[in-house]
Design a protein around this motif. Structure first.
Motif, PDB file in Angstrom:
ATOM      1  N   THR A 170       0.849  -1.194   0.000  1.00 45.08           N
ATOM      2  CA  THR A 170       0.000   0.000   0.000  1.00 45.08           C
ATOM      3  C   THR A 170       0.882   1.240   0.000  1.00 45.08           C
ATOM      4  OG1 THR A 170      -1.734  -1.138   1.254  1.00 45.08           O
ATOM      5  CG2 THR A 170      -1.818   1.259   1.234  1.00 45.08           C
ATOM      6  N   SER A 171       0.476   2.255  -0.770  1.00 48.86           N
ATOM      7  CA  SER A 171       1.187   3.534  -0.796  1.00 48.86           C
ATOM      8  C   SER A 171       0.209   4.683  -0.625  1.00 48.86           C
ATOM      9  CB  SER A 171       1.944   3.723  -2.111  1.00 48.86           C
ATOM     10  OG  SER A 171       3.029   2.829  -2.224  1.00 48.86           O
ATOM     11  N   LEU A 172       0.621   5.660   0.152  1.00 47.82           N
ATOM     12  CA  LEU A 172      -0.080   6.932   0.294  1.00 47.82           C
ATOM     13  C   LEU A 172       0.828   8.005  -0.288  1.00 47.82           C
ATOM     14  CD1 LEU A 172      -2.502   8.549   1.464  1.00 47.82           C
ATOM     15  CD2 LEU A 172      -1.184   8.734   3.601  1.00 47.82           C
ATOM     16  N   ILE A 173       0.333   8.756  -1.293  1.00 51.24           N
ATOM     17  CA  ILE A 173       1.192   9.648  -2.076  1.00 51.24           C
ATOM     18  C   ILE A 173       0.548  11.020  -2.202  1.00 51.24           C
ATOM     19  CG2 ILE A 173       2.356   9.989  -4.293  1.00 51.24           C
ATOM     20  CD1 ILE A 173       2.091   6.949  -4.721  1.00 51.24           C
ATOM     21  N   TRP A 174       1.361  12.055  -2.029  1.00 53.91           N
ATOM     22  CA  TRP A 174       0.945  13.437  -2.283  1.00 53.91           C
ATOM     23  C   TRP A 174       1.968  14.092  -3.200  1.00 53.91           C
ATOM     24  CZ3 TRP A 174       3.883  17.725  -0.349  1.00 53.91           C
ATOM     25  CH2 TRP A 174       3.343  18.988  -0.669  1.00 53.91           C
ATOM     26  N   GLY A 175       1.469  14.827  -4.190  1.00 48.97           N
ATOM     27  CA  GLY A 175       2.334  15.588  -5.073  1.00 48.97           C
ATOM     28  C   GLY A 175       1.738  16.965  -5.328  1.00 48.97           C
ATOM     29  N   ARG A 176       2.593  17.963  -5.410  1.00 42.02           N
ATOM     30  CA  ARG A 176       2.139  19.340  -5.617  1.00 42.02           C
ATOM     31  C   ARG A 176       3.005  19.999  -6.678  1.00 42.02           C
ATOM     32  NH1 ARG A 176       3.528  24.552  -3.739  1.00 42.02           N
ATOM     33  NH2 ARG A 176       1.749  25.940  -3.374  1.00 42.02           N
ATOM     34  N   VAL A 177       2.355  20.725  -7.603  1.00 42.81           N
ATOM     35  CA  VAL A 177       3.056  21.474  -8.638  1.00 42.81           C
ATOM     36  C   VAL A 177       2.674  22.943  -8.529  1.00 42.81           C
ATOM     37  CG1 VAL A 177       3.108  21.951 -11.111  1.00 42.81           C
ATOM     38  CG2 VAL A 177       3.401  19.619 -10.301  1.00 42.81           C
ATOM     39  N   HIS A 178       3.676  23.791  -8.451  1.00 44.19           N
ATOM     40  CA  HIS A 178       3.474  25.245  -8.530  1.00 44.19           C
ATOM     41  C   HIS A 178       3.994  25.697  -9.878  1.00 44.19           C
ATOM     42  CE1 HIS A 178       3.428  29.509  -7.681  1.00 44.19           C
ATOM     43  NE2 HIS A 178       4.718  29.569  -8.018  1.00 44.19           N
ATOM     44  N   LYS A 179       3.128  26.312 -10.696  1.00 43.38           N
ATOM     45  CA  LYS A 179       3.504  26.791 -12.017  1.00 43.38           C
ATOM     46  C   LYS A 179       3.898  28.257 -11.926  1.00 43.38           C
ATOM     47  CE  LYS A 179       0.580  23.521 -14.515  1.00 43.38           C
ATOM     48  NZ  LYS A 179      -0.400  23.336 -15.609  1.00 43.38           N
ATOM     49  N   THR A 180       5.157  28.536 -12.234  1.00 43.06           N
ATOM     50  CA  THR A 180       5.641  29.903 -12.088  1.00 43.06           C
ATOM     51  C   THR A 180       5.032  30.840 -13.120  1.00 43.06           C
ATOM     52  OG1 THR A 180       7.565  29.498 -13.517  1.00 43.06           O
ATOM     53  CG2 THR A 180       7.821  29.038 -11.162  1.00 43.06           C
ATOM     54  N   GLY A 181       4.637  30.311 -14.276  1.00 42.57           N
ATOM     55  CA  GLY A 181       4.061  31.158 -15.312  1.00 42.57           C
ATOM     56  C   GLY A 181       2.698  31.706 -14.955  1.00 42.57           C
ATOM     57  N   SER A 182       1.796  30.834 -14.476  1.00 43.25           N
ATOM     58  CA  SER A 182       0.427  31.236 -14.146  1.00 43.25           C
ATOM     59  C   SER A 182       0.210  31.446 -12.661  1.00 43.25           C
ATOM     60  CB  SER A 182      -0.555  30.169 -14.645  1.00 43.25           C
ATOM     61  OG  SER A 182      -0.335  28.937 -13.961  1.00 43.25           O
ATOM     62  N   GLY A 183       1.122  30.958 -11.829  1.00 42.99           N
ATOM     63  CA  GLY A 183       0.943  31.030 -10.386  1.00 42.99           C
ATOM     64  C   GLY A 183       0.023  29.968  -9.831  1.00 42.99           C
ATOM     65  N   ALA A 184      -0.426  29.031 -10.662  1.00 44.20           N
ATOM     66  CA  ALA A 184      -1.361  27.992 -10.229  1.00 44.20           C
ATOM     67  C   ALA A 184      -0.661  26.980  -9.333  1.00 44.20           C
ATOM     68  CB  ALA A 184      -1.958  27.288 -11.440  1.00 44.20           C
ATOM     69  N   ASN A 185      -1.423  26.461  -8.370  1.00 39.04           N
ATOM     70  CA  ASN A 185      -0.959  25.389  -7.500  1.00 39.04           C
ATOM     71  C   ASN A 185      -1.882  24.188  -7.683  1.00 39.04           C
ATOM     72  OD1 ASN A 185       1.221  26.795  -6.128  1.00 39.04           O
ATOM     73  ND2 ASN A 185      -0.385  27.992  -5.129  1.00 39.04           N
ATOM     74  N   LEU A 186      -1.320  23.057  -8.048  1.00 41.11           N
ATOM     75  CA  LEU A 186      -2.090  21.840  -8.285  1.00 41.11           C
ATOM     76  C   LEU A 186      -1.631  20.765  -7.317  1.00 41.11           C
ATOM     77  CD1 LEU A 186      -1.851  21.741 -12.189  1.00 41.11           C
ATOM     78  CD2 LEU A 186      -3.642  22.801 -10.806  1.00 41.11           C
ATOM     79  N   ASN A 187      -2.584  20.085  -6.689  1.00 36.92           N
ATOM     80  CA  ASN A 187      -2.282  19.019  -5.744  1.00 36.92           C
ATOM     81  C   ASN A 187      -2.883  17.704  -6.220  1.00 36.92           C
ATOM     82  OD1 ASN A 187      -1.030  20.231  -3.062  1.00 36.92           O
ATOM     83  ND2 ASN A 187      -2.577  21.679  -3.775  1.00 36.92           N
ATOM     84  N   GLY A 188      -2.187  16.625  -5.934  1.00 36.17           N
ATOM     85  CA  GLY A 188      -2.689  15.295  -6.243  1.00 36.17           C
ATOM     86  C   GLY A 188      -2.486  14.375  -5.048  1.00 36.17           C
ATOM     87  N   TYR A 189      -3.577  13.734  -4.606  1.00 36.81           N
ATOM     88  CA  TYR A 189      -3.539  12.832  -3.464  1.00 36.81           C
ATOM     89  C   TYR A 189      -3.933  11.438  -3.943  1.00 36.81           C
ATOM     90  CZ  TYR A 189      -4.055  17.380  -1.176  1.00 36.81           C
ATOM     91  OH  TYR A 189      -3.922  18.696  -0.803  1.00 36.81           O
ATOM     92  N   GLY A 190      -3.206  10.419  -3.515  1.00 36.78           N
ATOM     93  CA  GLY A 190      -3.513   9.074  -3.959  1.00 36.78           C
ATOM     94  C   GLY A 190      -3.285   8.041  -2.871  1.00 36.78           C
ATOM     95  N   LEU A 191      -4.165   7.050  -2.840  1.00 28.95           N
ATOM     96  CA  LEU A 191      -4.023   5.883  -1.965  1.00 28.95           C
ATOM     97  C   LEU A 191      -4.256   4.658  -2.834  1.00 28.95           C
ATOM     98  CD1 LEU A 191      -3.742   4.546   0.852  1.00 28.95           C
ATOM     99  CD2 LEU A 191      -6.234   4.768   1.071  1.00 28.95           C
ATOM    100  N   GLU A 192      -3.269   3.780  -2.925  1.00 31.69           N
ATOM    101  CA  GLU A 192      -3.388   2.600  -3.769  1.00 31.69           C
ATOM    102  C   GLU A 192      -2.903   1.373  -3.024  1.00 31.69           C
ATOM    103  OE1 GLU A 192      -0.938   3.727  -7.080  1.00 31.69           O
ATOM    104  OE2 GLU A 192       0.898   2.979  -6.133  1.00 31.69           O
ATOM    105  N   SER A 193      -3.451   0.208  -3.411  1.00 31.87           N
ATOM    106  CA  SER A 193      -3.104  -1.012  -2.695  1.00 31.87           C
ATOM    107  C   SER A 193      -3.294  -2.218  -3.600  1.00 31.87           C
ATOM    108  CB  SER A 193      -3.982  -1.152  -1.444  1.00 31.87           C
ATOM    109  OG  SER A 193      -3.519  -2.199  -0.618  1.00 31.87           O
ATOM    110  N   VAL A 194      -2.465  -3.221  -3.390  1.00 35.00           N
ATOM    111  CA  VAL A 194      -2.618  -4.496  -4.081  1.00 35.00           C
ATOM    112  C   VAL A 194      -2.329  -5.617  -3.089  1.00 35.00           C
ATOM    113  CG1 VAL A 194      -0.237  -4.385  -4.947  1.00 35.00           C
ATOM    114  CG2 VAL A 194      -1.881  -5.939  -6.019  1.00 35.00           C
ATOM    115  N   ALA A 195      -3.219  -6.611  -3.065  1.00 37.55           N
ATOM    116  CA  ALA A 195      -3.040  -7.784  -2.216  1.00 37.55           C
ATOM    117  C   ALA A 195      -2.937  -9.009  -3.111  1.00 37.55           C
ATOM    118  CB  ALA A 195      -4.202  -7.930  -1.242  1.00 37.55           C
ATOM    119  N   ALA A 196      -1.796  -9.680  -3.056  1.00 39.29           N
ATOM    120  CA  ALA A 196      -1.577 -10.899  -3.839  1.00 39.29           C
ATOM    121  C   ALA A 196      -1.746 -12.113  -2.929  1.00 39.29           C
ATOM    122  CB  ALA A 196      -0.174 -10.883  -4.444  1.00 39.29           C
TER     123      ALA A 196
END
Length: 240
Positions: A170-196
């Motif tokens: 299982t992984s818990l992941i956060w990523g954030r991008v700040h765009k210097t051109g537009s000043g926009a801030n984008l966030n991505g949150y994810g939780l994923e899992s695999v059981a074999a």
């Protein structure tokens, strides 16, 4: 992220380059618990973000690319990568220089450019089952059709538990991008899992909340939620 026929991709995932890594690494042990490493190549993976989804243990048997791929781990195919690393016990510290532009639409060549971007990552792995990282970097003009640079920040935790005839990751992941051109801030949150289990069976799942600003020409931001569950059965495995 990236383009198809000169236009931005807004409803699909681009194919990856045929040569996804071409690099050399040299590691030298300084003491019993300390070592340093140098990694370099025309195509490689700089020290930024978690392990990319095609190689991540918690994304095994998940066929879809994460919607937050370009906020979290899209630099796994970068050009002109040079990385220095030092590790001590459970701690690893890395710093990279690389070319920030995403690969072009020609998937069969090896792209190139100046080393104009940089990143750093700290990874903590207290035991064989747990690993976490925090990283940040500044990318020079990563997207072909966007002006300005990007500042990316990421943090993730991965847990992998092996057991008889399988494992649960299982992984818990956060990523954030700040765009210097537009000043926009984008966030991505994810939780994923695999059981074999039972050697050939996999139950998978992923939950995402992602900010997107490329759906409309105006650059208006939307927050998208995605929920995926699945099951995979391997009927035949070579060598088993």
């Amino acid at each position: 992220g990236e383009t198809a026929f000169g236009k931005p991709i807004v409803d699909g995932q681009h194919p990856h380059d045929f040569v996804s890594e071409l690099a050399l690494a040299y590691s030298h042990r300084l003491t019993e618990k300390t070592r340093w490493e140098i990694y370099a190549g025309p195509v490689g993976d700089p020290a930024l973000g978690p392990v990319a989804f095609p190689h991540r243990v918690s994304a095994e048997e998940l066929p879809q690319a994460p919607l937050a791929h370009h906020l979290q781990d899209s630099t796994h195919v970068s050009n002109e990568v040079v990385t220095g690393e030092i590790s001590y016990r459970m701690l690893r510290v890395e710093a990279s220089g690389f070319h920030g532009g995403e690969p072009n639409e020609n998937r069969w060549n090896i792209d190139h450019g100046a080393i104009d971007s940089y990143s750093g990552r700290i990874t903590l792995s207290p035991n064989a089952n747990w690993s976490g990282q925090i990283s940040a970097g500044r990318l020079t003009r990563p997207e072909m059709l966007e002006s300005g640079d990007q500042v990316r920040t990421s943090a993730s935790v991965t847990y992998n538990r092996p057991y008889t005839h399988g494992n649960w990751a299982t992984s818990l992941i956060w990523g954030r991008v700040h765009k210097t051109g537009s000043g926009a801030n984008l966030n991505g949150y994810g939780l994923e899992s695999v059981a074999a289990f039972a050697r050939k069976n996999y139950v998978t799942g992923r939950i995402e909340l992602v900010d997107k600003d490329e759906l409309l020409a105006s650059g208006q931001q939307f927050r998208i939620g995605a929920y995926t569950v699945g099951y995979t059965r391997d009927f035949y495995q070579i060598g088993r």
